[in-house]
Scaffold this active site. Structure first.
Site, PDB file in Angstrom:
ATOM      1  N   CYS A  33       1.982  12.462  -0.692  1.00 31.25           N
ATOM      2  CA  CYS A  33       0.879  13.024  -1.486  1.00 31.25           C
ATOM      3  C   CYS A  33      -0.231  11.982  -1.696  1.00 31.25           C
ATOM      4  O   CYS A  33      -0.059  11.023  -2.459  1.00 31.25           O
ATOM      5  CB  CYS A  33       1.427  13.520  -2.832  1.00 31.25           C
ATOM      6  SG  CYS A  33       0.155  13.968  -4.028  1.00 31.25           S
ATOM      7  N   CYS A  36      -1.680  11.758  -5.320  1.00 29.38           N
ATOM      8  CA  CYS A  36      -0.711  11.102  -6.207  1.00 29.38           C
ATOM      9  C   CYS A  36      -0.910   9.586  -6.161  1.00 29.38           C
ATOM     10  O   CYS A  36      -0.855   8.910  -7.192  1.00 29.38           O
ATOM     11  CB  CYS A  36       0.721  11.437  -5.805  1.00 29.38           C
ATOM     12  SG  CYS A  36       1.097  13.204  -5.848  1.00 29.38           S
TER      13      CYS A  36
END
Length: 215
Positions: A33, A36
């Site tokens: 991700c 993230c």
């Protein structure tokens, strides 16, 4: 790095999240991700800022898929706040630190006597409080909360009797809330608890409430 935040697994979820005495901000994340990784420093900073008041932890949806599936997590990052063993709020997306903190704010421990702007506005409307502006007289003269009385901070401890002569419960405020918070704590130790506006004038205006400007 997000890895330096505590990582929760399906095995530790109950102990670390559901049984936590502190409110918990749980980030559902994954190694692949990108967003993230971008917000990891924000999360780290928030965890440091709220140390002892709240926990910030992460859970990898690929390594512990059962919990995100049960909770209906559709994307990462997704943030869920847990308080007293249950989820009490959640948002998806790469949120900034201020947004993340605002999710936790209602569940953070509060200083004794702290009053939020929204609460104070209701108390003012009901006529249940007398506002005491602890800033310098010149600043008070330019702008203040509606109907406030001015007792500068450095004079307040020698003028406590005046607080008790006000027509309603006194609520102290300063520019940012920190000085009146410290004073309230000091007076509480002396057996003279007083209320104060959390965040001061800055929080009052940021919440959309107006100041009284005599000019």
């Amino acid at each position: 790095m997000a890895a330096s935040l505590p990582v929760v697994t399906e095995r530790t979820f109950e102990q670390e999240v559901l049984m936590s005495e502190l409110p918990v901000l749980l980030e559902f994340t994954a190694e692949w991700c990108g967003p993230c990784k971008q917000i990891a420093p924000e999360l780290q900073a928030l965890a440091h800022e709220l140390e002892g008041k709240a926990k910030v932890v992460t859970l990898d949806i690929d390594k512990s898929p059962g919990i995100p599936r049960q909770m209906g997590v559709q994307s990462v990052p997704t943030f869920v706040v847990f308080h007293n063993g249950r989820p009490v709020g959640g948002k998806a997306g790469a949120l900034r630190r201020a947004e993340l903190r605002s999710m936790l704010e209602p569940f953070l421990p509060r200083a004794e006597g702290a009053v939020r702007p929204e609460e104070l506005a209701q108390l003012i409307q009901a006529g249940r409080v007398s506002l005491v502006d602890t800033r310098e007289a010149a600043v008070f003269a330019r702008a203040r909360l509606p109907g406030a009385t001015n007792i500068p901070l450095e004079e307040l401890e020698t003028r406590l009797a005046e607080l008790h002569m006000l027509p309603a419960t006194p609520v102290l405020y300063c520019r940012g809330g920190d000085k009146t918070k410290d004073l309230a704590a000091k007076l509480a130790e002396q057996g003279l608890p007083v209320a104060f506006l959390e965040g001061g004038v800055l929080a009052w205006e940021a919440s959309g409430f107006k100041l009284e400007r005599p000019q």
